[in-house]
Design a protein around this motif. Sequence first.
Motif, PDB file in Angstrom:
ATOM      1  N   ALA A  87       0.845  -1.199   0.000  1.00 36.64           N
ATOM      2  CA  ALA A  87       0.000   0.000   0.000  1.00 36.64           C
ATOM      3  C   ALA A  87       0.877   1.245   0.000  1.00 36.64           C
ATOM      4  O   ALA A  87       1.771   1.388   0.831  1.00 36.64           O
ATOM      5  N   LEU A  88       0.632   2.124  -0.963  1.00 40.02           N
ATOM      6  CA  LEU A  88       1.402   3.358  -1.075  1.00 40.02           C
ATOM      7  C   LEU A  88       0.468   4.553  -0.982  1.00 40.02           C
ATOM      8  O   LEU A  88      -0.554   4.598  -1.664  1.00 40.02           O
ATOM      9  N   ASN A  89       0.822   5.501  -0.131  1.00 47.47           N
ATOM     10  CA  ASN A  89       0.011   6.707   0.056  1.00 47.47           C
ATOM     11  C   ASN A  89       0.642   7.833  -0.770  1.00 47.47           C
ATOM     12  O   ASN A  89       1.754   8.272  -0.489  1.00 47.47           O
ATOM     13  N   LEU A  90      -0.064   8.257  -1.823  1.00 47.18           N
ATOM     14  CA  LEU A  90       0.472   9.295  -2.709  1.00 47.18           C
ATOM     15  C   LEU A  90      -0.047  10.672  -2.276  1.00 47.18           C
ATOM     16  O   LEU A  90      -1.251  10.912  -2.306  1.00 47.18           O
ATOM     17  N   VAL A  91       0.874  11.534  -1.906  1.00 48.07           N
ATOM     18  CA  VAL A  91       0.471  12.867  -1.432  1.00 48.07           C
ATOM     19  C   VAL A  91       1.141  13.944  -2.294  1.00 48.07           C
ATOM     20  O   VAL A  91       2.235  13.739  -2.818  1.00 48.07           O
ATOM     21  N   SER A  92       0.457  15.071  -2.436  1.00 47.91           N
ATOM     22  CA  SER A  92       1.030  16.186  -3.200  1.00 47.91           C
ATOM     23  C   SER A  92       0.065  17.357  -3.138  1.00 47.91           C
ATOM     24  O   SER A  92      -1.031  17.230  -2.606  1.00 47.91           O
ATOM     25  N   SER A  93       0.482  18.484  -3.709  1.00 47.41           N
ATOM     26  CA  SER A  93      -0.487  19.563  -3.888  1.00 47.41           C
ATOM     27  C   SER A  93      -1.350  19.229  -5.115  1.00 47.41           C
ATOM     28  O   SER A  93      -0.986  18.363  -5.916  1.00 47.41           O
ATOM     29  N   PRO A  94      -2.479  19.914  -5.284  1.00 52.47           N
ATOM     30  CA  PRO A  94      -3.318  19.610  -6.449  1.00 52.47           C
ATOM     31  C   PRO A  94      -2.570  19.942  -7.745  1.00 52.47           C
ATOM     32  O   PRO A  94      -1.856  20.939  -7.807  1.00 52.47           O
ATOM     33  N   GLY A  95      -2.709  19.074  -8.724  1.00 49.10           N
ATOM     34  CA  GLY A  95      -2.149  19.380 -10.039  1.00 49.10           C
ATOM     35  C   GLY A  95      -0.686  19.009 -10.239  1.00 49.10           C
ATOM     36  O   GLY A  95      -0.069  19.420 -11.216  1.00 49.10           O
ATOM     37  N   SER A  96      -0.129  18.210  -9.331  1.00 49.74           N
ATOM     38  CA  SER A  96       1.283  17.851  -9.485  1.00 49.74           C
ATOM     39  C   SER A  96       1.459  16.675 -10.428  1.00 49.74           C
ATOM     40  O   SER A  96       2.577  16.381 -10.853  1.00 49.74           O
ATOM     41  N   GLY A  97       0.351  15.992 -10.726  1.00 54.22           N
ATOM     42  CA  GLY A  97       0.438  14.882 -11.687  1.00 54.22           C
ATOM     43  C   GLY A  97       0.284  13.504 -11.072  1.00 54.22           C
ATOM     44  O   GLY A  97       0.723  12.516 -11.662  1.00 54.22           O
ATOM     45  N   LYS A  98      -0.352  13.395  -9.919  1.00 56.00           N
ATOM     46  CA  LYS A  98      -0.542  12.079  -9.277  1.00 56.00           C
ATOM     47  C   LYS A  98      -1.368  11.153 -10.170  1.00 56.00           C
ATOM     48  O   LYS A  98      -0.990  10.016 -10.405  1.00 56.00           O
ATOM     49  N   THR A  99      -2.489  11.662 -10.648  1.00 54.52           N
ATOM     50  CA  THR A  99      -3.384  10.797 -11.425  1.00 54.52           C
ATOM     51  C   THR A  99      -2.743  10.416 -12.753  1.00 54.52           C
ATOM     52  O   THR A  99      -2.829   9.259 -13.182  1.00 54.52           O
ATOM     53  N   SER A 100      -2.073  11.384 -13.390  1.00 53.16           N
ATOM     54  CA  SER A 100      -1.387  11.065 -14.664  1.00 53.16           C
ATOM     55  C   SER A 100      -0.318  10.007 -14.449  1.00 53.16           C
ATOM     56  O   SER A 100      -0.156   9.087 -15.262  1.00 53.16           O
ATOM     57  N   LEU A 101       0.405  10.114 -13.350  1.00 58.84           N
ATOM     58  CA  LEU A 101       1.443   9.127 -13.050  1.00 58.84           C
ATOM     59  C   LEU A 101       0.805   7.746 -12.856  1.00 58.84           C
ATOM     60  O   LEU A 101       1.322   6.738 -13.366  1.00 58.84           O
ATOM     61  N   LEU A 102      -0.324   7.711 -12.177  1.00 60.12           N
ATOM     62  CA  LEU A 102      -1.010   6.432 -11.963  1.00 60.12           C
ATOM     63  C   LEU A 102      -1.514   5.851 -13.282  1.00 60.12           C
ATOM     64  O   LEU A 102      -1.372   4.655 -13.532  1.00 60.12           O
ATOM     65  N   GLU A 103      -2.088   6.715 -14.136  1.00 56.00           N
ATOM     66  CA  GLU A 103      -2.578   6.229 -15.436  1.00 56.00           C
ATOM     67  C   GLU A 103      -1.443   5.556 -16.209  1.00 56.00           C
ATOM     68  O   GLU A 103      -1.589   4.437 -16.709  1.00 56.00           O
ATOM     69  N   THR A 104      -0.320   6.242 -16.315  1.00 54.59           N
ATOM     70  CA  THR A 104       0.836   5.695 -17.047  1.00 54.59           C
ATOM     71  C   THR A 104       1.307   4.396 -16.403  1.00 54.59           C
ATOM     72  O   THR A 104       1.577   3.407 -17.088  1.00 54.59           O
ATOM     73  N   THR A 105       1.395   4.401 -15.070  1.00 57.64           N
ATOM     74  CA  THR A 105       1.884   3.217 -14.355  1.00 57.64           C
ATOM     75  C   THR A 105       0.967   2.021 -14.617  1.00 57.64           C
ATOM     76  O   THR A 105       1.443   0.908 -14.878  1.00 57.64           O
ATOM     77  N   ILE A 106      -0.332   2.253 -14.553  1.00 57.64           N
ATOM     78  CA  ILE A 106      -1.296   1.164 -14.774  1.00 57.64           C
ATOM     79  C   ILE A 106      -1.167   0.640 -16.210  1.00 57.64           C
ATOM     80  O   ILE A 106      -1.089  -0.567 -16.451  1.00 57.64           O
ATOM     81  N   GLN A 107      -1.097   1.577 -17.171  1.00 59.23           N
ATOM     82  CA  GLN A 107      -1.001   1.156 -18.567  1.00 59.23           C
ATOM     83  C   GLN A 107       0.273   0.343 -18.823  1.00 59.23           C
ATOM     84  O   GLN A 107       0.257  -0.632 -19.567  1.00 59.23           O
ATOM     85  N   GLN A 108       1.362   0.753 -18.183  1.00 54.87           N
ATOM     86  CA  GLN A 108       2.639   0.085 -18.451  1.00 54.87           C
ATOM     87  C   GLN A 108       2.821  -1.207 -17.659  1.00 54.87           C
ATOM     88  O   GLN A 108       3.469  -2.130 -18.125  1.00 54.87           O
ATOM     89  N   LEU A 109       2.300  -1.262 -16.442  1.00 52.75           N
ATOM     90  CA  LEU A 109       2.657  -2.378 -15.562  1.00 52.75           C
ATOM     91  C   LEU A 109       1.527  -3.355 -15.259  1.00 52.75           C
ATOM     92  O   LEU A 109       1.745  -4.338 -14.562  1.00 52.75           O
ATOM     93  N   SER A 110       0.312  -3.076 -15.758  1.00 56.38           N
ATOM     94  CA  SER A 110      -0.812  -3.930 -15.326  1.00 56.38           C
ATOM     95  C   SER A 110      -0.661  -5.373 -15.791  1.00 56.38           C
ATOM     96  O   SER A 110      -1.295  -6.270 -15.232  1.00 56.38           O
ATOM     97  N   LYS A 111       0.207  -5.614 -16.789  1.00 59.87           N
ATOM     98  CA  LYS A 111       0.412  -7.007 -17.214  1.00 59.87           C
ATOM     99  C   LYS A 111       1.258  -7.783 -16.210  1.00 59.87           C
ATOM    100  O   LYS A 111       1.080  -8.984 -16.046  1.00 59.87           O
ATOM    101  N   GLU A 112       2.187  -7.089 -15.574  1.00 60.50           N
ATOM    102  CA  GLU A 112       3.060  -7.813 -14.633  1.00 60.50           C
ATOM    103  C   GLU A 112       2.671  -7.644 -13.173  1.00 60.50           C
ATOM    104  O   GLU A 112       3.028  -8.482 -12.344  1.00 60.50           O
ATOM    105  N   LEU A 113       1.941  -6.570 -12.854  1.00 63.63           N
ATOM    106  CA  LEU A 113       1.576  -6.337 -11.455  1.00 63.63           C
ATOM    107  C   LEU A 113       0.066  -6.143 -11.344  1.00 63.63           C
ATOM    108  O   LEU A 113      -0.562  -5.581 -12.237  1.00 63.63           O
ATOM    109  N   SER A 114      -0.479  -6.628 -10.246  1.00 63.22           N
ATOM    110  CA  SER A 114      -1.915  -6.438 -10.001  1.00 63.22           C
ATOM    111  C   SER A 114      -2.089  -5.113  -9.234  1.00 63.22           C
ATOM    112  O   SER A 114      -1.587  -4.966  -8.129  1.00 63.22           O
TER     113      SER A 114
END
Lengths: 271, 113
Positions: A87-114
């Motif tokens: 479990a990872l807690n992602l914190v930041s100010s609004p607009g730093s790119g948390k959701t974009s980072l997650l989108e990319t991570t999911i697209q790239q890694l969902s085949k190898e990681l759940s």
Amino acid sequence: MCGSCGCGEEDSYLIFRPGKSGIEKGEKPAHFHVRSDQKAVKEKPIQHQSFETAKNREIKIEEDILSANKSIAEQNRDYFKANNILALNLVSSPGSGKTSLLETTIQQLSKELSIYVIEGDQQTQNDAERIHKAGAPVIQINTGQGCHLDASMITNAVEQLQIKENSILFIENVGNLVCPALFDLGEKKRVIIISVTEGEDKPLKYPTMFQTSDICIINKTDLLPYVDFEIDKLKEYALRVNPKLIFIDISVKNGEGVEKWYECLREMDKS
Amino acid sequence: MHELTIAYNIVEIVSRTARNENAKRVDSINIEVGKISGIEIDALKFSLNIAIKDSLLEKAIINIKCITGKARCNNCLKVFVVSDLFTSCPYCSKYSAKIIKGKELRVSSIDIQ
């Protein structure tokens, strides 16, 4: 200073009555000690002001104000550990790119990681919809007026998500560099994301968040040529607050450095 | 405004204790807040005024003990007073220090009737 323990010398006291705007300064405060037999002793030497009256009883509490949240966070942590969920807690100010980072991570890694995601925002399902489109199971928590996620919200969301064993759970906290710092969610690591458009003095302005984080992702590095942002200065400031902080420089936009983030995730997932 | 959450937690802790002790009312509450705990005292006072409404604490005097921050340098091991999380050691100028005091957030005791 108290003669019995030497405490309180530099500490100051504030006394106020609800409803009244003024503050009384308690220079000679009531002051308590606990004996080894755990019975409370209220000292009443000359210099100690007492709030006691004949009918009053003093009850020792000594309870951490955040203890309720901490205890639920520990239960979450135990659950994550038992089911091998990172479990990872992602914190930041609004607009730093948390959701974009997650989108990319999911697209790239969902085949190898759940991967599973809990999204925290005051309002809207927008982020959950983005994560859902990227291909990961997601629960959106809307905190309403609340400025942070707390451990019990995570417990509820985890129940609904039905996370499989051996997974990664990203908890995207409410965009806010102040309040979420004090609330343990039961995460294994806290990841702070800062973008280069935010100014390099953020660690000094919001030190608690940087102090309680383990990994610092510096996002939007593709914009470095266009903004007055000294990345080394940011790191220097952040290390003042937290000498153990690990940095990963990335640009979600052009993919620069994201491989290092994935490596970091794989490492944490293994350990 | 995480102070509002903190204020409600205080009311919860005090009310629970007071109920267990069959208290008619709470006369005073003693709280300890570290100066580098991440809590803004003014915001906490504001929040407490809201949180204590219609509770056993409504008339209570609230004593807040503000605890000064102290850190021990990881390099020279000396202890020094800090008012923030990024003060360098006044003895060796290094930035690596462990906070040993000032992060408290605790209800220490209450007086009840």
